[in-house]
Design a protein around this motif. Structure first.
Motif, short mmCIF file in Angstrom:
data_model
loop_
_atom_site.label_atom_id
_atom_site.label_comp_id
_atom_site.label_asym_id
_atom_site.label_seq_id
_atom_site.Cartn_x
_atom_site.Cartn_y
_atom_site.Cartn_z
N PRO A 1 -4.05 4.19 -2.32
CA PRO A 1 -5.23 4.79 -1.67
C PRO A 1 -5.87 5.90 -2.48
N VAL A 2 -5.08 6.60 -3.28
CA VAL A 2 -5.61 7.70 -4.09
C VAL A 2 -6.62 7.19 -5.11
N ASP A 3 -6.45 5.97 -5.56
CA ASP A 3 -7.31 5.40 -6.60
C ASP A 3 -8.53 4.66 -6.05
N GLU A 4 -8.62 4.54 -4.74
CA GLU A 4 -9.70 3.75 -4.14
C GLU A 4 -10.88 4.61 -3.72
N GLU A 5 -12.08 4.11 -3.98
CA GLU A 5 -13.30 4.82 -3.58
C GLU A 5 -13.73 4.45 -2.17
N LYS A 6 -13.24 3.37 -1.66
CA LYS A 6 -13.59 2.91 -0.32
C LYS A 6 -12.33 2.87 0.54
N PRO A 7 -12.47 2.79 1.85
CA PRO A 7 -11.30 2.71 2.71
C PRO A 7 -10.40 1.53 2.33
N VAL A 8 -9.10 1.73 2.47
CA VAL A 8 -8.14 0.70 2.08
C VAL A 8 -8.39 -0.60 2.85
N TYR A 9 -8.72 -0.52 4.13
CA TYR A 9 -8.91 -1.74 4.90
C TYR A 9 -10.07 -2.56 4.37
N GLU A 10 -11.11 -1.91 3.84
CA GLU A 10 -12.23 -2.64 3.26
C GLU A 10 -11.79 -3.37 1.99
N ARG A 11 -10.97 -2.71 1.19
CA ARG A 11 -10.47 -3.33 -0.03
C ARG A 11 -9.61 -4.56 0.31
N ILE A 12 -8.78 -4.43 1.34
CA ILE A 12 -7.93 -5.55 1.74
C ILE A 12 -8.77 -6.70 2.28
N ARG A 13 -9.79 -6.39 3.03
CA ARG A 13 -10.66 -7.45 3.55
C ARG A 13 -11.33 -8.20 2.41
N GLU A 14 -11.69 -7.47 1.36
CA GLU A 14 -12.36 -8.10 0.22
C GLU A 14 -11.46 -9.12 -0.48
N ILE A 15 -10.19 -8.79 -0.62
CA ILE A 15 -9.30 -9.66 -1.42
C ILE A 15 -8.56 -10.69 -0.57
N THR A 16 -8.86 -10.69 0.74
CA THR A 16 -8.18 -11.67 1.60
C THR A 16 -9.17 -12.45 2.47
N VAL B 1 0.86 -1.20 0.00
CA VAL B 1 0.00 0.00 0.00
C VAL B 1 0.89 1.24 0.00
N ASP B 2 0.75 2.07 -1.02
CA ASP B 2 1.54 3.29 -1.12
C ASP B 2 0.89 4.22 -2.13
N ILE B 3 1.11 5.53 -1.96
CA ILE B 3 0.54 6.50 -2.90
C ILE B 3 1.45 6.74 -4.09
N ASN B 4 2.63 6.13 -4.08
CA ASN B 4 3.57 6.26 -5.20
C ASN B 4 3.52 4.99 -6.05
N PRO B 5 2.91 5.04 -7.23
CA PRO B 5 2.78 3.83 -8.05
C PRO B 5 4.12 3.27 -8.52
N ASP B 6 5.16 4.09 -8.53
CA ASP B 6 6.48 3.60 -8.95
C ASP B 6 7.02 2.55 -7.98
N LYS B 7 6.52 2.58 -6.74
CA LYS B 7 7.02 1.65 -5.74
C LYS B 7 6.66 0.20 -6.08
N PHE B 8 5.60 -0.01 -6.85
CA PHE B 8 5.20 -1.37 -7.15
C PHE B 8 6.19 -2.05 -8.08
N ILE B 9 6.86 -1.27 -8.91
CA ILE B 9 7.85 -1.84 -9.83
C ILE B 9 8.97 -2.50 -9.03
N LYS B 10 9.46 -1.78 -8.04
CA LYS B 10 10.50 -2.33 -7.18
C LYS B 10 9.91 -3.41 -6.26
N GLY B 11 8.69 -3.18 -5.78
CA GLY B 11 8.07 -4.11 -4.85
C GLY B 11 7.82 -5.48 -5.43
#
Length: 398
Positions: free
Chosen positions: A267-282, A246-256
């Motif tokens: 988080p900038v691209d999400e319409e719902k809280p980040v924790y809700e999105r994480i709960r959905e995919i896990t 989770v980061d607001i810098n998309p460049d970090k995913f390349i290294k990650g």
């Protein structure tokens, strides 16, 4: 043990032992002011102290925060910052028996004396006398500094280490001797082991020692700087099935991605809280979440992204704000837990050498953390790269 060729070519203890050394250092004279690379005087080590010739040093966000003056405890000038480094022992003070001149070492900001109640307790890596202390600016022995300007004015220490200098004096409790098992050659690892002073040890250790991430578990890492990516690397090495960055810098995913991150949330691209999105995919939340950003709102998201009943949140980010935890006591009855982590839970002198062996044998990948290598004189450029989010670790060499 083989030492890097040329690493100690300018190191002659017979000429310097017991004498004041004049060398280059980057001195901070005020918050936010460019560091001044100038000559300073470095005193000989006193009882239970070690003088180290620094080979490589790197810049951590803690150095950045101190340089920016975000914490009043760090307002002591002039000062030599820096706490990630590797080097060679130039000389030792009276009573130092576990290392000698010429040994390859890394300094650590969270020391281990081995004698106090904390050091003898297996449940903590805190040391009563030499634990991390942002208030500390002088040596334990006599309350004085070992640095001074060429005209004799004292220069203060930082985080038990002060590595932005060609030579530094450190309490022996904060110096770890590293060697390669068997007949192996230490040379290829000299520069990379600099990262064990803080960032990589802090992140990987949090995953291994504090959370004890297990195979097939799910992990969320909030903040993908060097520490956050080290958490991801530690989780990858333990066989985690899903590692969400989770980061607001998309460049970090390349290294990650190279360090094991399987999913990325901005988080900038999400319409719902980040924790809700994480709960959905896990399927209800992750086994382990790690807060590496030093932001209270992020901490709450990390806490709520952990699964009810067994989820654990590990706090690594530095929070200089006086604000309190954004968690209601009753929320802990859901079974979620939260714990802090300092230096990845490693007892530096007794456990870090073993961790170094794992790194040298490829269990943890160190190469991807070093994004830039610069001469020491370009230290201000290295700070600019970190501020701009363009570097993980800039390695400075003399």
């Amino acid at each position: 043990m083989a030492v890097a060729e040329g690493a100690n070519e300018n190191l002659n203890p017979n000429e310097t032992k017991g004498k004041i050394i004049t060398c280059k250092a980057a001195v901070a004279y005020g918050p936010g002011k460019p560091l001044v690379v100038e000559h300073v005087l470095v005193d000989p080590p006193q009882k239970m102290e070690v003088r180290i010739k620094i080979l490589y040093t790197s810049i951590c966000h803690t150095d950045l925060s101190a340089w920016q003056g975000k914490n009043e405890a760090q307002h002591a000038y002039p000062r030599i910052l820096g706490h990630e480094a590797s080097g060679i022992v130039e000389s030792v003070g009276e009573g130092v028996c576990d290392m000698k001149e010429g040994d390859f070492v890394v300094p650590i900001f969270n020391g281990e004396c081995g004698d106090c109640g904390y050091c003898k307790c297996e449940q903590t890596n805190k040391c009563e006398r030499f634990g991390v202390d942002g208030m500390k600016k002088v040596m334990v022995n006599d309350g004085a500094t070992r640095f001074s300007t060429v005209d004799g004015k004292p220069i203060y220490h930082f985080l038990n280490t002060s590595t932005f200098t060609e030579y530094t004096v450190v309490d022996s409790a904060c110096v770890v001797k590293i060697h390669f098992d068997g007949d192996g050659d230490l040379n290829p690892y000299i520069k990379k082991l600099t990262l064990l002073s803080c960032g990589v040890s802090t992140g990987v250790g949090a995953a291994w020692n504090i959370a004890n991430v297990h195979s097939a578990s799910t992990v969320a890492v909030f903040g993908l700087g060097a520490v956050g990516l080290a958490v991801a690397e530690g989780a990858r090495a333990r066989g985690a099935s899903k590692i969400i960055g989770v980061d607001i810098n998309p460049d970090k995913f390349i290294k990650g991605r190279a360090m094991g991150i399987t999913d990325f949330i901005n988080p900038v691209d999400e319409e719902k809280p980040v924790y809700e999105r994480i709960r959905e995919i896990t399927d209800g939340g992750v086994h382990y979440s790690f807060e590496c950003a030093g932001n209270l709102n992020v901490l709450r998201d990390a806490f709520l992204s952990a699964h009810e009943g067994w989820g654990l949140t590990v706090l690594l980010g530095i929070h200089p704000s006086p604000e309190m935890l954004p968690i209601h006591p009753m929320e802990l009855f859901t079974g979620r837990r939260i714990v802090g982590s300092v230096f990845g839970g490693f007892k530096g002198k007794t456990q870090l050498p073993h961790f170094a062996q794992k790194c040298m044998h490829g269990v943890v990948k160190l190469d991807d953390f070093i994004t830039h290598e610069l001469p020491f004189e370009e230290i201000n450029k290295a700070f600019d790269l970190l501020v701009a989010g363009k570097s993980l670790r800039s390695l400075l060499h003399f």
